[in-house]
Design a protein around this motif. Structure first.
Motif, short mmCIF file in Angstrom:
data_model
loop_
_atom_site.label_atom_id
_atom_site.label_comp_id
_atom_site.label_asym_id
_atom_site.label_seq_id
_atom_site.Cartn_x
_atom_site.Cartn_y
_atom_site.Cartn_z
N ALA A 194 60.62 -25.27 -15.46
CA ALA A 194 59.68 -25.03 -14.46
C ALA A 194 60.26 -25.68 -13.04
N GLY A 195 59.87 -25.15 -11.97
CA GLY A 195 60.41 -25.79 -10.67
C GLY A 195 61.81 -25.31 -10.14
N GLY A 196 62.56 -24.61 -10.77
CA GLY A 196 63.70 -23.90 -10.34
C GLY A 196 63.37 -22.69 -9.59
N ALA A 197 64.44 -21.98 -9.03
CA ALA A 197 64.18 -20.83 -8.26
C ALA A 197 63.57 -19.74 -8.84
N THR A 198 63.89 -19.54 -10.21
CA THR A 198 63.48 -18.22 -10.96
C THR A 198 62.01 -18.43 -11.26
N ASP A 199 61.57 -19.81 -11.40
CA ASP A 199 60.10 -20.16 -11.82
C ASP A 199 59.53 -19.94 -10.53
N ILE A 200 60.12 -20.40 -9.30
CA ILE A 200 59.03 -20.39 -8.19
C ILE A 200 58.74 -18.88 -7.80
N LEU A 201 59.82 -18.23 -7.81
CA LEU A 201 59.65 -16.84 -7.48
C LEU A 201 58.69 -16.27 -8.48
N ALA A 202 58.80 -16.49 -9.76
CA ALA A 202 57.85 -15.80 -10.77
C ALA A 202 56.42 -16.21 -10.34
N ARG A 203 56.29 -17.54 -10.06
CA ARG A 203 54.79 -17.95 -9.76
C ARG A 203 54.14 -17.22 -8.52
N GLN A 204 55.09 -17.05 -7.55
CA GLN A 204 54.77 -16.57 -6.21
C GLN A 204 54.46 -14.82 -6.51
N VAL A 205 55.00 -14.20 -7.28
CA VAL A 205 54.54 -13.01 -7.81
C VAL A 205 53.47 -12.63 -8.64
N ALA A 206 53.28 -13.64 -9.57
CA ALA A 206 52.21 -13.74 -10.33
C ALA A 206 50.68 -14.13 -9.83
N ALA A 207 51.10 -14.90 -8.48
CA ALA A 207 49.80 -15.44 -7.75
C ALA A 207 49.43 -13.91 -7.06
N LYS A 208 49.94 -13.07 -6.86
CA LYS A 208 49.83 -11.80 -6.04
C LYS A 208 49.35 -10.71 -7.17
N LEU A 209 49.90 -10.56 -8.25
CA LEU A 209 49.78 -9.49 -9.02
C LEU A 209 48.65 -9.71 -9.94
N GLY A 210 48.34 -10.91 -10.22
CA GLY A 210 47.30 -11.09 -11.09
C GLY A 210 45.78 -10.62 -10.43
#
Length: 319
Positions: free
Chosen positions: A38-54
Motif C-alpha cells: 500500500a502507498g506505492g504508485a501501483t496502489d494509488i492508481l488502483a485506488r483511484q480507479v476503484a473509487a470510480k468503478l465501484g
C-alpha cells in the motif's frame, strides 16, 4: 429434432445465459489485487480507479494488497483465481519482465484476460546533486573516465535493473549495481549519497526533483513525459535507440466470461477519459492510455518478446 438443430439451440441458450449474467454482474463486491505494498504508485492508481468503478457498478471494489517476490505472489494469485469477474488484477509491465527473466508460476499471456490499459509510464534516471552532473552526457563521460566506480541501485529484476543495464550496454559504460529490496531504500540511499543514481517511476521521484534533492537526467520512453515536458528522453540526451516504456492495466483470470471483460473494458475506457482521472494520472507522473482488450493483449505479447530478447542480449538471466 436434428442433431444440428439441437446443438444450435443449446448454444443459443448458453449465449442467453451468458448475456443475462453479464447484465446482472456484479452482485457482490469485487476484489482488485495489487501485487505491491500500500502507498506505492501501483496502489494509488488502483485506488483511484476503484473509487470510480465501484459506484458505476453498484458494488464496492475492494483493494487487496498482495506484495512479495517482485509482484509474483499477487500476479499468480489472480492467475489461479476463479474466473467469474470478481477477482481482478492491477497489472504492470513487471509481470512480463519477471517472466522474461526466468521461471514464474504463471504465463503472462496465456493465464490472464487483459481488460484495459490505464496509463503508460516511464522510469526517470536521477543522480545525487553532489555528483555535480546535470546532463546525461556528463554522466556517460564520467563513467568512461572512471569505469566501475559509479554506483546505481536496483530492486529485484524489474524495470530499474533493465533501465540501467540497457543504458550501460548502449552507452558502452561500466557502472556497479547495488541491490535493494524496493524503491524506498534505494531512493533513500541516493538522497544520502550512499549510491550515485537510481531509476524509478516519476511518481516516486517527482517530489525530490521539485525539491532540488535529486537531479533528473532523462526519461526512458520514446517521447517526453506529459508531466515533465522539460526533461529529455534518454535517447535525446545522448543514447540513440534507447527506449523502455511501461504500463499499468486491469486484467482478469483467463477464462473470465468475455461479456464481463468487455463490459469492464467499456467502463474503464470511459473512466480514463474523464478530465478528473486524466489530471490524477498526469499529476501522478503517468500518461493516460486506455485500450481495447485486443490491443492490450497484443501489447503484452509484444512486450514478452521484447524483454525476453533484452534479457538474453544483455546476459541478465540466471545461469
Amino acid at each position: 429434432m436434428r442433431l444440428s438443430t439441437l446443438i444450435a439451440a443449446v448454444l443459443m441458450a448458453a449465449m442467453n445465459v451468458a448475456t443475462a449474467w453479464a447484465d446482472t454482474y456484479p452482485t457482490r463486491p469485487i476484489r482488485l489485487v495489487v501485487p505491491y505494498p500500500a502507498g506505492g504508485a501501483t496502489d494509488i492508481l488502483a485506488r483511484q480507479v476503484a473509487a470510480k468503478l465501484g459506484p458505476i457498478l453498484g458494488q464496492n471494489v475492494i483493494i487487496e494488497n498482495k506484495p512479495g517476490a517482485s509482484g509474483v505472489i499477487g500476479f499468480d494469485s489472480v492467475a489461479r483465481a476463479t474466473p467469474d469477474g470478481y477477482t481482478l488484477l492491477m497489472g504492470t509491465a513487471n509481470m512480463i519482465i519477471n517472466a522474461a527473466f526466468g521461471k514464474v508460476p504463471y504465463d503472462p499471456v496465456k493465464d490472464f484476460a487483459p481488460v484495459s490499459t490505464l496509463v503508460s509510464s516511464q522510469n526517470l534516471l536521477v543522480v545525487r546533486p553532489s555528483l555535480n552532473i546535470t546532463r546525461l552526457s556528463e554522466l556517460i563521460a564520467l563513467a568512461r573516465k572512471e569505469p566501475g566506480k559509479l554506483t546505481y541501485g536496483t530492486s529485484g529484476v524489474g524495470t530499474p535493473l533493465i533501465t540501467m543495464e540497457l543504458l550501460k550496454s548502449l552507452a558502452g559504460i561500466d557502472m556497479r549495481s547495488v541491490p535493494y529490496r524496493g524503491d524506498a531504500p534505494a531512493t533513500t540511499d541516493v538522497l544520502s549519497g550512499q549510491i550515485d543514481m537510481y531509476a524509478s517511476t516519476i511518481a516516486g521521484l517527482r517530489g525530490y526533483i521539485d525539491g532540488k534533492q535529486l537531479v533528473p537526467l532523462g526519461v526512458t520512453s520514446q517521447k517526453r513525459a506529459v508531466s515533465l515536458p522539460d526533461i529529455p528522453t534518454i535517447a535525446e540526451a545522448g543514447v540513440p535507440g534507447y527506449e523502455l516504456n511501461s504500463w499499468y492495466g486491469i486484467l482478469a483470470p483467463r477464462r473470465t466470461p468475455p461479456e464481463i471483460v468487455e463490459r469492464l473494458n467499456k467502463l474503464l475506457v470511459e473512466i480514463v477519459a474523464t478530465p478528473e482521472m486524466q489530471k490524477q494520472m498526469i499529476d501522478g507522473g503517468a500518461d493516460p492510455m486506455s485500450s481495447t482488450t485486443a490491443q492490450f493483449e497484443a501489447l503484452m505479447a509484444s512486450d514478452l518478446e521484447k524483454y525476453t530478447r533484452l534479457v538474453r542480449d544483455l546476459k541478465l538471466g540466471k545461469e
